[in-house]
Design an enzyme around this catalytic site. Structure first.
Site, short mmCIF file in Angstrom:
data_model
loop_
_atom_site.label_atom_id
_atom_site.label_comp_id
_atom_site.label_asym_id
_atom_site.label_seq_id
_atom_site.Cartn_x
_atom_site.Cartn_y
_atom_site.Cartn_z
NE ARG A 111 36.39 -27.99 -15.84
CZ ARG A 111 35.55 -26.98 -15.98
NH1 ARG A 111 34.39 -27.02 -15.38
NH2 ARG A 111 35.85 -25.93 -16.72
CD GLU A 120 38.15 -42.26 -13.77
OE1 GLU A 120 38.42 -41.27 -14.47
OE2 GLU A 120 37.05 -42.44 -13.22
CB SER A 122 38.06 -48.42 -18.10
OG SER A 122 36.99 -48.49 -19.01
NE ARG A 124 34.44 -49.08 -23.81
CZ ARG A 124 35.14 -49.20 -24.94
NH1 ARG A 124 36.25 -48.50 -25.13
NH2 ARG A 124 34.72 -49.98 -25.91
NE ARG A 189 30.74 -46.79 -19.20
CZ ARG A 189 31.89 -46.28 -19.57
NH1 ARG A 189 32.86 -46.11 -18.70
NH2 ARG A 189 32.10 -45.96 -20.84
CG LEU A 206 55.62 -28.01 -4.93
CD1 LEU A 206 54.88 -28.73 -3.82
CD2 LEU A 206 57.07 -27.75 -4.52
NE ARG A 216 38.34 -27.33 -7.38
CZ ARG A 216 37.20 -27.12 -8.01
NH1 ARG A 216 36.12 -26.74 -7.35
NH2 ARG A 216 37.12 -27.25 -9.33
#
Ligand SMILES: Cc1cc2nc3c(=O)[nH]c(=O)nc-3n(C[C@H](O)[C@H](O)[C@H](O)COP(=O)(O)OP(=O)(O)OC[C@H]3O[C@@H](n4cnc5c(N)ncnc54)[C@H](O)[C@@H]3O)c2cc1C
Length: 256
Positions: A111, A120, A122, A124, A189, A206, A216
């Site tokens: 987010r 990332e 995959s 697939r 998956r 930064l 967070r």
């Protein structure tokens, strides 16, 4: 039982920089790959507006070596910038991490978008055996719905942990069976749980990490994402100590 032990960490170091923080399960991690800039980068990004440039000061050590340190003027400037929300000088330094994180945490982490680039693995294409995060402590629900959970574990913690482990193992076994039956990875998956680990490379400024950390590291965030945010914060603080402190001291005021 307290939750402290469930999502705690170990770290490995190179020189005096921690580079890789592992979750307690030894699977999830945050690894600092590389970074660009220093506190001086922030100061000089601001000083260009007056067509000026600073340099580190050289300080002789008792053993004859020289330390390069930020001048007091530059420290004050950085504090002033953060306090007055002059954030653009903090956009220049960049950090790059490789992160292995359960999908339910990724959903929250992703987010944070402004100032972040991510790529990332995959599922697939990749069919290697999935790995899942199973907590060692399962927290009780809090009456305050916004709080998400209490620190205390459920009474039957060990049984619940085993139920969660068994379920994820079953899901992973079915995934492998589906692949063996010729099902394409992009559909097989679909049955994998949200606790499945994924891995990504993330580059951000930064300022981006400061914004993420302010939100967070706060007690209102889920404990699992707080752990990941604390890993990133520890790396960032070591490399940009003056800027990081200035940004964290400014806190939520920075987010306005
Ligand atoms: C404790 C907690 C609980 C949360 N609960 C939920 C939830 O229940 N559901 C949910 O959906 N999300 C939830 N979130 C996510 C939250 O709404 C934000 O998406 C997330 O915190 C990222 O915020 P960010 O300011 O870093 O966003 P970024 O996307 O990184 O944006 C950074 C800043 O850029 C500016 N910006 C970005 N996009 C725009 C835009 N389109 N227009 C104008 N300005 C923009 C804003 O100033 C923004 O704050 C939660 C977050 C926290 C910390």
């Amino acid at each position: 039982m307290d939750m402290q032990s469930s999502f705690s960490a170990t770290s490995t170091t190179k020189g005096n920089q921690p580079r890789k923080f592992f979750l307690e399960d030894g699977i999830g991690f945050v690894e600092l790959l590389e970074w660009f800039g220093s506190d001086l980068t922030v100061a000089n990004a601001a000083r260009v507006s007056m067509h000026k440039e600073s340099a580190f000061e050289c300080v002789s050590q008792s053993d004859g070596s020289i330390n390069h340190v930020l001048s007091e003027r530059d420290k004050q400037l950085i504090t002033y910038l953060a306090r007055n929300r002059h954030v653009t000088p903090f956009f220049h330094p960049q950090l790059r991490f490789r992160i292995k994180m359960p999908i339910f945490v990724v959903r929250e982490w992703y987010r944070h978008t402004i100032g972040f680039a991510r790529n990332e693995v995959s599922r697939r294409y990749v069919t290697e055996a999935p790995q899942c995060f199973v907590p060692s402590v399962v927290r009780q629900r809090d009456k305050n719905i916004k709080q998400g959970s209490k620190d205390a574990a459920v009474d039957n913690n060990e049984i619940v942990v085993e139920q969660m482990r068994a379920f994820t193992e079953q899901a992973c076994a079915l995934y492998n069976q589906l692949l063996q039956q010729g099902v394409c990875p992009e559909q097989a998956r679909m049955i994998l749980p949200q606790s499945m680990y994924t891995e990504f490379i993330e580059t951000a400024s930064l300022a981006g990490y400061a914004r993420l950390a302010i939100l967070r590291l706060d007690g209102a965030s889920q404990r699992e994402i707080r752990t990941y945010a604390s890993f990133v914060a520890q790396c960032t603080e070591q490399i940009f100590p003056i800027s990081w402190k200035a940004l964290m001291d400014t806190g939520t005021h920075l987010l306005m």
